[in-house]
Design a protein around this motif. Structure first.
Motif, PDB file in Angstrom:
ATOM      1  N   ALA A  82      -8.588  -9.023 115.404  1.00 35.84           N
ATOM      2  CA  ALA A  82      -7.497  -9.658 116.151  1.00 35.84           C
ATOM      3  C   ALA A  82      -8.077 -10.565 117.231  1.00 35.84           C
ATOM      4  CB  ALA A  82      -6.616  -8.589 116.790  1.00 35.84           C
ATOM      5  N   GLY A  83      -7.454 -11.720 117.417  1.00 28.56           N
ATOM      6  CA  GLY A  83      -7.856 -12.633 118.476  1.00 28.56           C
ATOM      7  C   GLY A  83      -9.017 -13.549 118.167  1.00 28.56           C
ATOM      8  N   THR A  84      -9.592 -13.459 116.963  1.00 25.45           N
ATOM      9  CA  THR A  84     -10.736 -14.293 116.595  1.00 25.45           C
ATOM     10  C   THR A  84     -10.280 -15.721 116.307  1.00 25.45           C
ATOM     11  OG1 THR A  84     -11.878 -12.402 115.611  1.00 25.45           O
ATOM     12  CG2 THR A  84     -12.644 -14.592 114.978  1.00 25.45           C
ATOM     13  N   LEU A  85     -10.844 -16.700 117.017  1.00 25.12           N
ATOM     14  CA  LEU A  85     -10.566 -18.103 116.725  1.00 25.12           C
ATOM     15  C   LEU A  85     -11.234 -18.460 115.413  1.00 25.12           C
ATOM     16  CD1 LEU A  85     -11.102 -19.913 120.142  1.00 25.12           C
ATOM     17  CD2 LEU A  85      -9.019 -19.935 118.766  1.00 25.12           C
ATOM     18  N   HIS A  86     -10.455 -18.981 114.461  1.00 24.84           N
ATOM     19  CA  HIS A  86     -11.018 -19.332 113.155  1.00 24.84           C
ATOM     20  C   HIS A  86     -10.181 -20.432 112.513  1.00 24.84           C
ATOM     21  CE1 HIS A  86      -7.780 -16.550 112.208  1.00 24.84           C
ATOM     22  NE2 HIS A  86      -7.774 -17.019 110.967  1.00 24.84           N
ATOM     23  N   SER A  87     -10.767 -21.077 111.510  1.00 20.27           N
ATOM     24  CA  SER A  87     -10.068 -22.067 110.702  1.00 20.27           C
ATOM     25  C   SER A  87     -10.519 -21.883 109.265  1.00 20.27           C
ATOM     26  CB  SER A  87     -10.369 -23.494 111.184  1.00 20.27           C
ATOM     27  OG  SER A  87     -11.750 -23.776 111.040  1.00 20.27           O
ATOM     28  N   SER A  88      -9.801 -22.543 108.333  1.00 16.56           N
ATOM     29  CA  SER A  88     -10.211 -22.457 106.932  1.00 16.56           C
ATOM     30  C   SER A  88      -9.780 -23.712 106.199  1.00 16.56           C
ATOM     31  CB  SER A  88      -9.622 -21.217 106.255  1.00 16.56           C
ATOM     32  OG  SER A  88      -8.218 -21.318 106.177  1.00 16.56           O
ATOM     33  N   ILE A  89     -10.470 -23.954 105.088  1.00 20.84           N
ATOM     34  CA  ILE A  89     -10.085 -25.041 104.187  1.00 20.84           C
ATOM     35  C   ILE A  89     -10.341 -24.570 102.760  1.00 20.84           C
ATOM     36  CG2 ILE A  89     -12.326 -26.203 104.395  1.00 20.84           C
ATOM     37  CD1 ILE A  89     -10.672 -28.871 104.105  1.00 20.84           C
ATOM     38  N   ALA A  90      -9.326 -24.713 101.915  1.00 18.37           N
ATOM     39  CA  ALA A  90      -9.445 -24.318 100.508  1.00 18.37           C
ATOM     40  C   ALA A  90     -10.368 -25.284  99.782  1.00 18.37           C
ATOM     41  CB  ALA A  90      -8.078 -24.296  99.847  1.00 18.37           C
ATOM     42  N   GLY A  91     -10.981 -24.811  98.710  1.00 13.65           N
ATOM     43  CA  GLY A  91     -11.866 -25.637  97.895  1.00 13.65           C
ATOM     44  C   GLY A  91     -11.097 -26.639  97.046  1.00 13.65           C
ATOM     45  N   ASP A  92     -11.835 -27.396  96.260  1.00 11.77           N
ATOM     46  CA  ASP A  92     -11.257 -28.455  95.423  1.00 11.77           C
ATOM     47  C   ASP A  92     -10.264 -27.937  94.391  1.00 11.77           C
ATOM     48  OD1 ASP A  92     -12.722 -30.336  96.804  1.00 11.77           O
ATOM     49  OD2 ASP A  92     -14.344 -30.407  95.322  1.00 11.77           O
ATOM     50  N   GLU A  93     -10.360 -26.658  94.015  1.00 10.99           N
ATOM     51  CA  GLU A  93      -9.443 -26.058  93.035  1.00 10.99           C
ATOM     52  C   GLU A  93      -8.322 -25.269  93.711  1.00 10.99           C
ATOM     53  OE1 GLU A  93     -10.088 -25.985  89.471  1.00 10.99           O
ATOM     54  OE2 GLU A  93     -11.609 -27.510  89.854  1.00 10.99           O
ATOM     55  N   GLY A  94      -8.315 -25.234  95.041  1.00 12.25           N
ATOM     56  CA  GLY A  94      -7.370 -24.405  95.767  1.00 12.25           C
ATOM     57  C   GLY A  94      -7.878 -22.980  95.878  1.00 12.25           C
ATOM     58  N   CYS A  95      -7.046 -22.089  96.382  1.00 14.20           N
ATOM     59  CA  CYS A  95      -7.466 -20.703  96.565  1.00 14.20           C
ATOM     60  C   CYS A  95      -6.254 -19.789  96.551  1.00 14.20           C
ATOM     61  CB  CYS A  95      -8.215 -20.553  97.891  1.00 14.20           C
ATOM     62  SG  CYS A  95      -9.014 -18.956  98.074  1.00 14.20           S
ATOM     63  N   LEU A  96      -6.421 -18.626  95.931  1.00 13.26           N
ATOM     64  CA  LEU A  96      -5.401 -17.579  95.889  1.00 13.26           C
ATOM     65  C   LEU A  96      -6.028 -16.332  96.504  1.00 13.26           C
ATOM     66  CD1 LEU A  96      -2.603 -16.601  94.819  1.00 13.26           C
ATOM     67  CD2 LEU A  96      -3.794 -15.977  92.690  1.00 13.26           C
ATOM     68  N   TYR A  97      -5.343 -15.726  97.475  1.00  9.93           N
ATOM     69  CA  TYR A  97      -5.907 -14.548  98.127  1.00  9.93           C
ATOM     70  C   TYR A  97      -4.816 -13.630  98.656  1.00  9.93           C
ATOM     71  CZ  TYR A  97      -5.492 -17.784 102.167  1.00  9.93           C
ATOM     72  OH  TYR A  97      -5.060 -18.699 103.103  1.00  9.93           O
ATOM     73  N   ILE A  98      -5.233 -12.395  98.936  1.00 11.52           N
ATOM     74  CA  ILE A  98      -4.361 -11.368  99.483  1.00 11.52           C
ATOM     75  C   ILE A  98      -4.748 -11.153 100.940  1.00 11.52           C
ATOM     76  CG2 ILE A  98      -3.672  -8.922  99.340  1.00 11.52           C
ATOM     77  CD1 ILE A  98      -2.804 -10.492  96.903  1.00 11.52           C
ATOM     78  N   ILE A  99      -3.735 -10.988 101.802  1.00 13.60           N
ATOM     79  CA  ILE A  99      -3.983 -10.706 103.216  1.00 13.60           C
ATOM     80  C   ILE A  99      -3.375  -9.352 103.557  1.00 13.60           C
ATOM     81  CG2 ILE A  99      -3.602 -11.434 105.602  1.00 13.60           C
ATOM     82  CD1 ILE A  99      -3.169 -14.296 104.503  1.00 13.60           C
ATOM     83  N   LYS A 100      -4.196  -8.497 104.155  1.00 12.15           N
ATOM     84  CA  LYS A 100      -3.722  -7.215 104.672  1.00 12.15           C
ATOM     85  C   LYS A 100      -3.742  -7.316 106.189  1.00 12.15           C
ATOM     86  CE  LYS A 100      -4.761  -2.285 104.902  1.00 12.15           C
ATOM     87  NZ  LYS A 100      -5.697  -1.232 104.469  1.00 12.15           N
ATOM     88  N   LEU A 101      -2.580  -7.142 106.797  1.00  7.31           N
ATOM     89  CA  LEU A 101      -2.458  -7.150 108.260  1.00  7.31           C
ATOM     90  C   LEU A 101      -2.552  -5.716 108.745  1.00  7.31           C
ATOM     91  CD1 LEU A 101       0.594  -9.528 108.559  1.00  7.31           C
ATOM     92  CD2 LEU A 101      -1.819 -10.130 108.707  1.00  7.31           C
ATOM     93  N   MET A 102      -3.395  -5.487 109.725  1.00  8.93           N
ATOM     94  CA  MET A 102      -3.541  -4.137 110.265  1.00  8.93           C
ATOM     95  C   MET A 102      -2.957  -4.105 111.657  1.00  8.93           C
ATOM     96  SD  MET A 102      -7.216  -3.097 108.814  1.00  8.93           S
ATOM     97  CE  MET A 102      -7.823  -4.535 107.977  1.00  8.93           C
ATOM     98  N   GLU A 103      -1.755  -3.603 111.767  1.00  6.55           N
ATOM     99  CA  GLU A 103      -1.070  -3.558 113.043  1.00  6.55           C
ATOM    100  C   GLU A 103      -1.679  -2.494 113.947  1.00  6.55           C
ATOM    101  OE1 GLU A 103       3.142  -3.323 112.664  1.00  6.55           O
ATOM    102  OE2 GLU A 103       3.155  -4.728 110.979  1.00  6.55           O
ATOM    103  N   MET A 104      -1.761  -2.850 115.219  1.00 10.42           N
ATOM    104  CA  MET A 104      -2.299  -1.919 116.207  1.00 10.42           C
ATOM    105  C   MET A 104      -1.210  -0.899 116.544  1.00 10.42           C
ATOM    106  SD  MET A 104      -4.572  -4.531 118.552  1.00 10.42           S
ATOM    107  CE  MET A 104      -3.451  -4.383 119.868  1.00 10.42           C
ATOM    108  N   LYS A 105      -1.599   0.350 116.631  1.00 15.08           N
ATOM    109  CA  LYS A 105      -0.656   1.417 116.977  1.00 15.08           C
ATOM    110  C   LYS A 105      -0.506   1.457 118.496  1.00 15.08           C
ATOM    111  CE  LYS A 105      -0.473   3.132 112.777  1.00 15.08           C
ATOM    112  NZ  LYS A 105       0.646   2.986 111.936  1.00 15.08           N
ATOM    113  N   SER A 106       0.726   1.571 118.975  1.00 12.99           N
ATOM    114  CA  SER A 106       0.926   1.691 120.410  1.00 12.99           C
ATOM    115  C   SER A 106       0.679   3.153 120.827  1.00 12.99           C
ATOM    116  CB  SER A 106       2.324   1.241 120.794  1.00 12.99           C
ATOM    117  OG  SER A 106       3.283   1.921 120.026  1.00 12.99           O
ATOM    118  N   ALA A 107       0.227   3.312 122.057  1.00 10.57           N
ATOM    119  CA  ALA A 107      -0.138   4.639 122.541  1.00 10.57           C
ATOM    120  C   ALA A 107       1.079   5.474 122.865  1.00 10.57           C
ATOM    121  CB  ALA A 107      -1.011   4.528 123.782  1.00 10.57           C
TER     122      ALA A 107
END
Length: 107
Positions: A82-107
């Motif tokens: 969380a909080g990591t500055l990042h960017s991305s660019i897909a390749g010449d054929e595009g890209c298919l991917y899965i994203i898993k979001l990990m929510e932080m548990k509140s105390a």
């Protein structure tokens, strides 16, 4: 139990199918996001409020964090704290991917 990532990391893997990727990242209760980027689709520098795992299914995508860039293809995972500055660019054929979001548990 939610695993927290200390630093961004690329974990190289072997080719996966959509079903394998979904089943690997799908939590016991919850969901994952399927993302398809058209060829050369760019996501400008941004952050997310929660940890993410991205598992590449097909095509390639290059992630940039700071001064370092990594190109990932099928089976590769990006572990993104969380909080990591990042960017991305897909390749010449595009890209298919899965994203898993990990929510932080509140105390």
């Amino acid at each position: 139990m939610t695993t927290r990532f200390a630093t961004p990391e690329i974990v190289r893997g072997s080719r996966v199918t959509m079903e394998e990727a979904v089943m690997e990242l799908l939590p016991i209760t919850g969901s994952v996001e399927v993302q398809r980027d058209t060829p050369n689709r760019e996501h400008p520098t941004h952050t997310h409020p929660v940890d993410e795992t991205l598992l590449i299914i097909d095509g390639t995508i290059t992630f940039t964090i700071g001064e370092q860039s990594w190109t990932c293809d099928s089976g590769d995972r990006l572990l993104l704290p969380a909080g990591t500055l990042h960017s991305s660019i897909a390749g010449d054929e595009g890209c298919l991917y899965i994203i898993k979001l990990m929510e932080m548990k509140s105390a």
